[in-house]
Design an enzyme around this catalytic site. Sequence first.
Site, mmCIF file in Angstrom:
data_model
loop_
_atom_site.group_PDB
_atom_site.id
_atom_site.type_symbol
_atom_site.label_atom_id
_atom_site.label_comp_id
_atom_site.label_asym_id
_atom_site.label_seq_id
_atom_site.Cartn_x
_atom_site.Cartn_y
_atom_site.Cartn_z
ATOM 1 N N HIS A 91 -9.616 11.779 -17.600
ATOM 2 C CA HIS A 91 -9.694 13.238 -17.428
ATOM 3 C C HIS A 91 -10.600 13.673 -16.289
ATOM 4 O O HIS A 91 -10.691 14.866 -15.992
ATOM 5 C CB HIS A 91 -10.035 13.934 -18.750
ATOM 6 N N CYS A 101 -21.878 17.334 -21.924
ATOM 7 C CA CYS A 101 -22.126 16.593 -23.167
ATOM 8 C C CYS A 101 -23.432 17.016 -23.821
ATOM 9 O O CYS A 101 -23.691 16.675 -24.962
ATOM 10 C CB CYS A 101 -22.166 15.098 -22.892
HETATM 11 N N1 PLP Z 1 -19.669 8.277 -17.976
HETATM 12 C C1 PLP Z 1 -19.857 9.318 -17.150
HETATM 13 C C2 PLP Z 1 -20.671 9.125 -15.924
HETATM 14 C C3 PLP Z 1 -19.279 10.551 -17.436
HETATM 15 O O1 PLP Z 1 -19.468 11.585 -16.606
HETATM 16 C C4 PLP Z 1 -18.514 10.691 -18.618
HETATM 17 C C5 PLP Z 1 -17.957 12.009 -18.997
HETATM 18 O O2 PLP Z 1 -18.571 13.032 -18.811
HETATM 19 C C6 PLP Z 1 -18.339 9.567 -19.440
HETATM 20 C C7 PLP Z 1 -18.931 8.377 -19.086
HETATM 21 C C8 PLP Z 1 -17.526 9.642 -20.686
HETATM 22 O O3 PLP Z 1 -16.149 9.663 -20.403
HETATM 23 P P1 PLP Z 1 -15.119 10.242 -21.487
HETATM 24 O O4 PLP Z 1 -15.301 11.716 -21.528
HETATM 25 O O5 PLP Z 1 -13.772 9.819 -20.989
HETATM 26 O O6 PLP Z 1 -15.458 9.578 -22.779
#
Ligand code: PLP
Length: 379
Positions: A202, A324
């Site tokens: 995504h 997040c």
């Molecule tokens: N790692 C980083 C650097 C990210 O920016 C994100 C998402 O914000 C993730 C991992 C996690 O990915 P996902 O949303 O596909 O679980």
Amino acid sequence: MFHYFDNAATTQVRPEAAQAALEAMTQQWGNPSSVYQFGGRAAALVKDCRRDVAQALGCQLEEVYFTSCGTESDNWAIRSGVELNRRKGRHIITTAIEHAAVLEPCRELERQGWEVTYLTPDKQGQIDPAQVEAALREDTMLVSMMLVNNELGTILPVKETARAIQKSGCPALLHCDGVQGFLKVPFTPKELGVDLLSISGHKIHAPKGIGALYVKKGLKLPPLIRGGGQESGLRSGTEATGQIAALAAAARLGRATMEADLKHMARLREETAARLTQQVPGLKVLVEHGAPHILPVTMPGYKSEVVVRYLSDRGVFLSSGSACHKGKPSHVFAALKLPKPELDGALRISFSADTSQEDVDALVQALAAAKQELFPTMS
Ligand code: PLP
């Protein structure tokens, strides 16, 4: 009509990716494990998609394993990466500015008796390769370093870290969270010298709910999810053919237009930084040089949530930190040890290939108006 500057949080699905998903779900909807022809067609589709993703990543198709998201890829790399060498040592190195998808499994391992060294960045969000060299020990089993930080856009020294591990002679595997780096900075896993690398759909105009882990050929990574033995026995679960098809389509398109997209985003980032510093008195760019899609700034003395809401009411969407964190102060901005007013006023502006000149004009105008209309909250 709105102006979207939160592409580091998620991106709009490309119509081609949605179309590929639709076709996989309504036409090639068999189970790739079924032995009859219809299942075989779904298996062939998954194989084609794996080839496309591998091509976009610059690796071999046997090195790509589909997962459900970037978080799963990170968890798998860390949990299983340390499993591989557990008898040799119990030390891990990572950085204080990793995504929670890396930090949380590291913290869990700490609770189980592993020792974790968290490298701290300088004021520009950069890690010095000398810090890695100094932290490496004989019993270091895993180093996890992201390629591009999701809040700052800093490009971390992954290649230099691989060299340091090699030089030290310790058996550590190198995992790279490439979620924000994939199709945003040119690299191949081989050039970086990594053993494991995570990506997520995504962030590259594919849907949510699909990711992949690059596992260097020959590495016997234990599975995280066990079951029916899909993905060569390493990641069980019936293949999500729709999401896989969409990821492949987005990766294919992204790879084809990457050069032009990077130029476009870099130009917008530079222009936005220049205009905002000129037209919004007091606004400060936090990272001068970084990945082309992320521009972290701060309006010292202003509360970023208030600014984000003000902009949102005017149809301009950006984030006060990683999506997040949901309102909690960002550990990444905190790691920069900014003065409190700068920390409180930190904003993340993130671009995509779709960001237009009108979007930038609207953002600059709205932030200049915010500066005039909102009251600073000195604390
Ligand atoms: N790692 C980083 C650097 C990210 O920016 C994100 C998402 O914000 C993730 C991992 C996690 O990915 P996902 O949303 O596909 O679980």
